[in-house]
Design an enzyme around this catalytic site. Structure first.
Site, PDB file in Angstrom:
ATOM      1  N   LYS A 197      71.154 125.990   9.996  1.00  0.00           N
ATOM      2  CA  LYS A 197      70.400 126.664   8.942  1.00  0.00           C
ATOM      3  C   LYS A 197      68.900 126.441   9.123  1.00  0.00           C
ATOM      4  O   LYS A 197      68.403 125.327   8.994  1.00  0.00           O
ATOM      5  CB  LYS A 197      70.792 126.166   7.548  1.00  0.00           C
ATOM      6  N   GLU A 271      65.973 112.947  10.627  1.00  0.00           N
ATOM      7  CA  GLU A 271      64.604 112.806  11.124  1.00  0.00           C
ATOM      8  C   GLU A 271      63.695 113.225   9.985  1.00  0.00           C
ATOM      9  O   GLU A 271      63.685 114.390   9.608  1.00  0.00           O
ATOM     10  CB  GLU A 271      64.428 113.668  12.379  1.00  0.00           C
ATOM     11  N   CYS A 305      55.477 115.894  11.477  1.00  0.00           N
ATOM     12  CA  CYS A 305      55.922 114.633  10.893  1.00  0.00           C
ATOM     13  C   CYS A 305      55.306 113.442  11.616  1.00  0.00           C
ATOM     14  O   CYS A 305      55.105 112.387  11.024  1.00  0.00           O
ATOM     15  CB  CYS A 305      57.434 114.549  10.910  1.00  0.00           C
ATOM     16  N   GLU A 402      52.918 111.180   2.605  1.00  0.00           N
ATOM     17  CA  GLU A 402      52.809 112.247   3.615  1.00  0.00           C
ATOM     18  C   GLU A 402      52.181 113.492   2.981  1.00  0.00           C
ATOM     19  O   GLU A 402      52.722 114.033   2.015  1.00  0.00           O
ATOM     20  CB  GLU A 402      54.206 112.584   4.148  1.00  0.00           C
TER      21      GLU A 402
HETATM   22  P1  NAI Z   1      62.828 120.071   2.701  1.00  0.00           P
HETATM   23  O1  NAI Z   1      63.285 118.748   3.148  1.00  0.00           O
HETATM   24  O2  NAI Z   1      63.189 120.545   1.330  1.00  0.00           O
HETATM   25  O3  NAI Z   1      63.357 121.200   3.708  1.00  0.00           O
HETATM   26  C1  NAI Z   1      63.898 120.974   4.988  1.00  0.00           C
HETATM   27  C2  NAI Z   1      65.192 121.749   5.159  1.00  0.00           C
HETATM   28  O4  NAI Z   1      66.188 121.205   4.291  1.00  0.00           O
HETATM   29  C3  NAI Z   1      65.117 123.227   4.791  1.00  0.00           C
HETATM   30  O5  NAI Z   1      65.947 123.958   5.684  1.00  0.00           O
HETATM   31  C4  NAI Z   1      65.690 123.268   3.385  1.00  0.00           C
HETATM   32  O6  NAI Z   1      66.238 124.519   3.044  1.00  0.00           O
HETATM   33  C5  NAI Z   1      66.782 122.223   3.487  1.00  0.00           C
HETATM   34  N1  NAI Z   1      67.193 121.607   2.220  1.00  0.00           N
HETATM   35  C6  NAI Z   1      66.483 121.484   1.066  1.00  0.00           C
HETATM   36  N2  NAI Z   1      67.211 120.832   0.132  1.00  0.00           N
HETATM   37  C7  NAI Z   1      68.406 120.529   0.703  1.00  0.00           C
HETATM   38  C8  NAI Z   1      69.576 119.833   0.260  1.00  0.00           C
HETATM   39  N3  NAI Z   1      69.651 119.319  -0.974  1.00  0.00           N
HETATM   40  N4  NAI Z   1      70.608 119.696   1.112  1.00  0.00           N
HETATM   41  C9  NAI Z   1      70.531 120.183   2.375  1.00  0.00           C
HETATM   42  N5  NAI Z   1      69.468 120.846   2.842  1.00  0.00           N
HETATM   43  C10 NAI Z   1      68.395 121.011   2.034  1.00  0.00           C
HETATM   44  O7  NAI Z   1      61.265 120.134   2.884  1.00  0.00           O
HETATM   45  P2  NAI Z   1      60.211 121.080   2.106  1.00  0.00           P
HETATM   46  O8  NAI Z   1      60.495 121.098   0.635  1.00  0.00           O
HETATM   47  O9  NAI Z   1      60.178 122.381   2.799  1.00  0.00           O
HETATM   48  O10 NAI Z   1      58.849 120.292   2.342  1.00  0.00           O
HETATM   49  C11 NAI Z   1      58.467 119.253   1.468  1.00  0.00           C
HETATM   50  C12 NAI Z   1      57.751 118.146   2.204  1.00  0.00           C
HETATM   51  O11 NAI Z   1      58.613 117.544   3.139  1.00  0.00           O
HETATM   52  C13 NAI Z   1      56.561 118.582   3.024  1.00  0.00           C
HETATM   53  O12 NAI Z   1      55.419 118.690   2.253  1.00  0.00           O
HETATM   54  C14 NAI Z   1      56.482 117.491   4.045  1.00  0.00           C
HETATM   55  O13 NAI Z   1      55.764 116.396   3.537  1.00  0.00           O
HETATM   56  C15 NAI Z   1      57.909 117.093   4.259  1.00  0.00           C
HETATM   57  N6  NAI Z   1      58.499 117.723   5.466  1.00  0.00           N
HETATM   58  C16 NAI Z   1      58.712 116.942   6.556  1.00  0.00           C
HETATM   59  C17 NAI Z   1      59.222 117.491   7.708  1.00  0.00           C
HETATM   60  C18 NAI Z   1      59.458 116.667   8.926  1.00  0.00           C
HETATM   61  O14 NAI Z   1      59.535 117.221  10.003  1.00  0.00           O
HETATM   62  N7  NAI Z   1      59.625 115.388   8.809  1.00  0.00           N
HETATM   63  C19 NAI Z   1      59.513 118.914   7.812  1.00  0.00           C
HETATM   64  C20 NAI Z   1      59.318 119.657   6.595  1.00  0.00           C
HETATM   65  C21 NAI Z   1      58.807 119.057   5.489  1.00  0.00           C
END
Ligand code: NAI
Ligand code: MG
Length: 492
Positions: A197, A271, A305, A402
């Site tokens: 996804k 990750e 990240c 972050e």
């Molecule tokens: P997120 O963690 O919500 O999204 C990442 C993925 O997880 C997306 O595909 C989303 O649809 C999915 N997701 C969301 N809730 C879920 C759940 N309960 N169960 C399974 N999958 C789920 O990240 P978001 O809200 O887009 O970004 C928020 C913050 O997270 C950013 O501001 C940043 O600080 C951090 N982030 C860190 C990343 C990294 O590579 N470590 C990547 C993206 C965001």
């Protein structure tokens, strides 16, 4: 613009505002108005008939409609993956699996330009990066893991590596195609089938990859790509017939996933976030270090990240490093992601821009001194100027949390011990950087830093042969390299 007379009487024009003529990418790419779910080798409508929009963050315009997968759709995808696992993929010799993965890698190289344009349109990253970093690295991952498909017994001598079964993979929006490659390539090489996804703001390159996978003639059901937001992700994570979960995203969601998997038999890798320390010692090559700082934090709008978002400069060189950093930042071009001159493209979404702006306000309220490059930014779309915070203290939230944007928090230090202590004072531990002329200092400092990846005299360099992953709240498990195979295998 100033005009000056040269000594020989010739008039020279010196352009002092660093403006370049626009150089937009002009190639046309095919983006359909609507994308369905890729299940069992075919595109199919979602069972509830719901769609959501994906937009271009540089102009806020809708690009396409994307299917919203519900729990029934996820269940169909899992069933297709299970069938493909039982009937085809787990029975196929590694040598044959490898051929399919090599084919995907080659086709991705051939269509690299199209993928780069779509990545920059959907997610906002500068075309220079999608073209030179994301897409080539994604292809490199498929090439690298294709090579392991028939050599797993050599990767794990004395073991009998067996695939786990069906893998559920949920990925973020900062490196959409690259994260898809990080997840898919090792899973396929080890003989697993997949439900992937992509993030809701950046689904297009994963769906283009689905088209490519169809063209590559991969057996139906080996790769299924379903789109949607958090609920769709949760339906994958909680599906009883999924054997392994691989997640990249926020620490907050990572913790939720870990909780919901705690009582299950599923294997998982996470990750998550980071707040990396980039340490500049007084004996560092300063000009190189300044380039490294720029690449460390402003690369991909800071949506990384492992970004070097905490900068530590040895006190004796702090003034010169900050001066040079400001001079260099003044030359950065923020704007159209599809322009080849652009250094910093669009912030991925309004939500993310709002979050960054909140931190910019918070940093000032906490008493840090803010400095932004004075460059022009487009009036529509989501953009952010590269920003420094000086006079930060360890307890500031802009130092601890972050931000995920082009914002760096600067602190100084006097001794090596102080640098290490400050660098480790964080709940995260994904990455870090050290800049010094002394090899011995590199070994001393990096061995004491609690982070999964540490760069020395460079920053943000990636290679498929190298493992990647975090300590502490930055996650668990490793992806990439030989290490990236093990989480997809039973090694008993
Ligand atoms: P997120 O963690 O919500 O999204 C990442 C993925 O997880 C997306 O595909 C989303 O649809 C999915 N997701 C969301 N809730 C879920 C759940 N309960 N169960 C399974 N999958 C789920 O990240 P978001 O809200 O887009 O970004 C928020 C913050 O997270 C950013 O501001 C940043 O600080 C951090 N982030 C860190 C990343 C990294 O590579 N470590 C990547 C993206 C965001
Ligand atoms: Mg989008």
């Amino acid at each position: 613009m100033t005009t000056t007379a040269a000594g020989n009487g010739v008039k020279l024009n010196f352009n002092t505002d660093w403006s370049y003529a626009p150089a937009p990418e002009t190639a046309k790419v095919e983006i359909k108005p609507r994308y369905d779910l890729f299940i069992d080798g075919r595109f199919a409508a979602p069972s509830k008939g719901q769609y959501f929009d994906t937009t271009n963050p540089a102009n806020e315009k809708k690009i396409a409609e994307i299917a919203l997968a519900g729990a029934e759709d996820v269940d169909r995808a899992v069933k297709a993956a299970r069938r493909a696992y039982d009937k085809t993929w787990s029975k196929m010799p590694g040598k044959e699996r490898g051929k399919y993965i090599y084919r995907i890698a080659r086709m991705l190289q051939e269509r690299a330009r199209e993928f780069a344009i779509i990545e920059s349109t959907d997610g906002g990253k500068a075309i220079r990066e999608s073209r030179d970093v994301d897409i080539p690295l994604a292809a490199a991952h498929f090439f690298y893991y294709a090579g392991w498909a028939d050599k797993l017994e050599y990767a794990f001598p004395g073991k009998r590596p067996k695939p786990l079964g069906v893998a559920g993979q949920v990925i973020p929006w900062n490196f959409p195609l690259l994260m898809a490659a990080w997840k898919l390539a090792p899973a396929l090489a080890t003989g697993n089938t997949v439900i992937l996804k992509p993030a809701e703001t950046t689904p297009l390159t994963a769906l283009k990859l689905a088209e490519l996978i169809q063209d590559a003639d991969l057996p139906p059901g080996v790769v299924n790509i379903v789109t949607g937001a958090g609920e769709t992700g949760a339906a994958i994570v909680n599906h009883p017939d999924v054997d392994k979960i691989a997640f990249t995203g926020s620490t907050e969601v990572g913790k939720l996933i870990q909780k919901s998997l705690a009582s299950s038999r599923k294997r998982y890798t996470l990750e998550l976030g980071g707040k990396a320390a980039n340490i500049i010692f007084e004996d560092a090559p300063i000009d190189q270090a300044v380039e490294g700082i720029i690449n460390g934090i402003f690369f991909n709008q800071g949506h990384v990240c492992c970004a070097g978002s905490r900068l530590f400069i040895q006190e004796s060189v702090a003034d010169v490093v900050i001066r040079k950093l400001k001079d260099r930042m003044a030359t950065l071009i923020v704007g159209d992601p599809l322009d080849k001159n652009t250094d910093i493209g669009a912030i991925n979404s309004k939500m993310q821009l709002d979050k960054i702006n909140e931190y910019l306000q918070l940093g000032q309220d906490e008493g840090a001194e803010m400095w932004c490059a004075s460059c022009d930014v487009p009036t529509s779309g989501y953009f952010c100027r590269p920003t420094l915070f000086m006079n930060c203290s360890q307890s500031h939230r802009i130092v601890q949390e972050e931000i995920f944007g082009p914002v760096v928090a600067i602190q100084t230090f006097r001794t090596v011990a102080e640098a290490i202590e400050k660098a480790n004072n964080t709940p995260y531990g994904l990455s870090g950087g050290v800049w010094t002329d002394k090899g011995s200092k590199i070994f001393k400092v990096t061995s004491k830093m609690r982070a999964g990846v540490i760069w020395a005299n460079t920053y943000n360099k990636f290679d498929p042969t190298s493992p990647f992953g975090g300590y502490k709240e930055s996650g668990m498990g490793r992806e990439g390299g030989l290490h990236g195979l093990a989480p997809y295998l039973n090694l008993n």
